[in-house]
Design a protein around this motif. Structure first.
Motif, PDB file in Angstrom:
ATOM      1  N   ARG A 113       0.853  -1.186   0.000  1.00 48.82           N
ATOM      2  CA  ARG A 113       0.000   0.000   0.000  1.00 48.82           C
ATOM      3  C   ARG A 113       0.890   1.237   0.000  1.00 48.82           C
ATOM      4  O   ARG A 113       1.952   1.261   0.611  1.00 48.82           O
ATOM      5  CB  ARG A 113      -0.912   0.018   1.234  1.00 48.82           C
ATOM      6  N   ALA A 114       0.448   2.258  -0.682  1.00 46.56           N
ATOM      7  CA  ALA A 114       1.233   3.478  -0.761  1.00 46.56           C
ATOM      8  C   ALA A 114       1.292   4.172   0.590  1.00 46.56           C
ATOM      9  O   ALA A 114       0.317   4.194   1.345  1.00 46.56           O
ATOM     10  CB  ALA A 114       0.641   4.413  -1.810  1.00 46.56           C
ATOM     11  N   GLU A 115       2.453   4.745   0.882  1.00 43.53           N
ATOM     12  CA  GLU A 115       2.635   5.540   2.088  1.00 43.53           C
ATOM     13  C   GLU A 115       2.599   7.015   1.720  1.00 43.53           C
ATOM     14  O   GLU A 115       3.148   7.423   0.696  1.00 43.53           O
ATOM     15  CB  GLU A 115       3.977   5.212   2.743  1.00 43.53           C
ATOM     16  N   TYR A 116       1.953   7.798   2.568  1.00 44.54           N
ATOM     17  CA  TYR A 116       1.820   9.241   2.326  1.00 44.54           C
ATOM     18  C   TYR A 116       2.334   9.977   3.548  1.00 44.54           C
ATOM     19  O   TYR A 116       1.903   9.702   4.674  1.00 44.54           O
ATOM     20  CB  TYR A 116       0.365   9.603   2.056  1.00 44.54           C
ATOM     21  N   LEU A 134       5.621  13.359   0.544  1.00 41.77           N
ATOM     22  CA  LEU A 134       6.197  12.167  -0.086  1.00 41.77           C
ATOM     23  C   LEU A 134       5.137  11.080  -0.217  1.00 41.77           C
ATOM     24  O   LEU A 134       4.344  10.851   0.696  1.00 41.77           O
ATOM     25  CB  LEU A 134       7.370  11.629   0.736  1.00 41.77           C
ATOM     26  N   VAL A 135       5.156  10.415  -1.387  1.00 42.33           N
ATOM     27  CA  VAL A 135       4.317   9.240  -1.628  1.00 42.33           C
ATOM     28  C   VAL A 135       5.243   8.108  -2.045  1.00 42.33           C
ATOM     29  O   VAL A 135       6.043   8.263  -2.972  1.00 42.33           O
ATOM     30  CB  VAL A 135       3.271   9.499  -2.730  1.00 42.33           C
ATOM     31  N   LYS A 136       5.153   6.967  -1.363  1.00 40.13           N
ATOM     32  CA  LYS A 136       6.017   5.827  -1.678  1.00 40.13           C
ATOM     33  C   LYS A 136       5.178   4.565  -1.842  1.00 40.13           C
ATOM     34  O   LYS A 136       4.252   4.306  -1.086  1.00 40.13           O
ATOM     35  CB  LYS A 136       7.046   5.608  -0.557  1.00 40.13           C
ATOM     36  N   LEU A 137       5.541   3.802  -2.869  1.00 44.63           N
ATOM     37  CA  LEU A 137       4.900   2.512  -3.113  1.00 44.63           C
ATOM     38  C   LEU A 137       5.924   1.594  -3.771  1.00 44.63           C
ATOM     39  O   LEU A 137       6.170   1.682  -4.974  1.00 44.63           O
ATOM     40  CB  LEU A 137       3.675   2.662  -4.015  1.00 44.63           C
TER      41      LEU A 137
END
Length: 277
Positions: A113-116, A134-137
């Protein structure tokens, strides 16, 4: 990998759909124009695009044929089809509900799941304090620097995000999507990258200028001869689902039976002047 490519490429699609600029002509108005430079790596191919803002309306000038007119006063988006000579309105609430419905679709167990994160970091951009998000996936990362520019309506970015059709990764990016749909301010710098093996695909979008300029009034006007279409499902290309990733359901909007279609109205946009990743 297919899902990550969809996530990585979703943002630049907004600017890459069209490259031609509508021909000038007719009455001119003074509008706020946002100039954006988009660079793709490793190709190192920069392109320039503009967003035109006048009064309560805005538009990405490079969208031609099928384009969106953002209405801040009424919190809605007009989807205009120059080929069929039609248009339809969808409210911000309806657009947000479509994204929420897509995010509820099932996914394969164990998928990330994407982290925000709103990091709290700030830096000056165009003379304004910009805040980092920041958005990380997985191998995908997106870095946005939001600022409150006095010439850019604070709800522009959320309308732009909401009017994009949700992709097959919607359940995976639920948290970040909800945050971006509610964000106030505009990203003056938007950096996205994803790595496949030894190759990195990078998209950089940078606002290079925000200023006043004369533009054709027609950019922000739906022609009077176009007819309004009501009570139909959203149109546009939908992502093809893989066997393991079911496509999102269409929005819960009923279409009228063939014998009860809404007649043409000939109405137009409420105003004739106006100024992502």
């Amino acid at each position: 990998m297919l899902v990550l490519m969809s996530v990585a490429c979703h943002a630049p699609e907004q600017l890459a759909r069209n490259t031609a600029t509508p021909p000038p002509g007719g009455p001119q108005i003074t509008a706020t124009v946002i100039t954006i430079r988009t660079t793709l790596q490793p190709e190192n191919k920069p392109t320039m695009s503009t967003i035109v803002i006048g009064d309560d309306l805005a538009r990405e000038a490079e969208e031609i044929g099928m384009w969106r007119l953002f209405d801040f006063k009424r919190q809605r988006v007009a989807f205009v089809d120059d080929v069929e000579k039609t248009y339809r309105y969808e409210s911000l609430k309806e657009l947000q509900q479509r994204h929420a419905s897509a995010a509820l679709q099932p996914t394969v167990d164990g998928m990330p799941r994407a982290e925000y994160h709103a990091t709290g970091a700030t830096r000056p951009i165009l003379g304004l304090p910009a805040a980092q998000t920041l958005v990380k996936l997985g191998a995908y990362q997106r870095e946005l620097w939001f600022a409150d520019h006095p010439a850019i309506p604070p709800g522009l970015f959320s309308l732009m995000q909401a009017s994009e059709l949700p992709g097959p990764a919607a359940p995976m990016v639920k948290k970040s999507s909800e945050a971006l749909l509610d964000v106030r301010g505009f990203p003056l710098v938007d950096h996205a990258e994803v790595t496949f093996g030894k190759k990195a695909i990078v998209v950089d979008r940078v606002v290079t200028n925000v200023g006043q300029r004369k533009v054709p009034e027609s950019l922000l006007v739906i022609p009077k001869t176009y007819r309004e279409i009501k009570n139909i499902q959203a149109r546009g290309p939908r992502p093809e689902a893989s066997p393991r990733e079911p496509a999102e359901h269409p929005p819960a909007v009923e279409s009228p039976p063939p014998d009860q279609k809404t007649p043409a109205t000939g109405s137009q946009s409420s105003s004739t002047t106006q100024t992502d990743l």
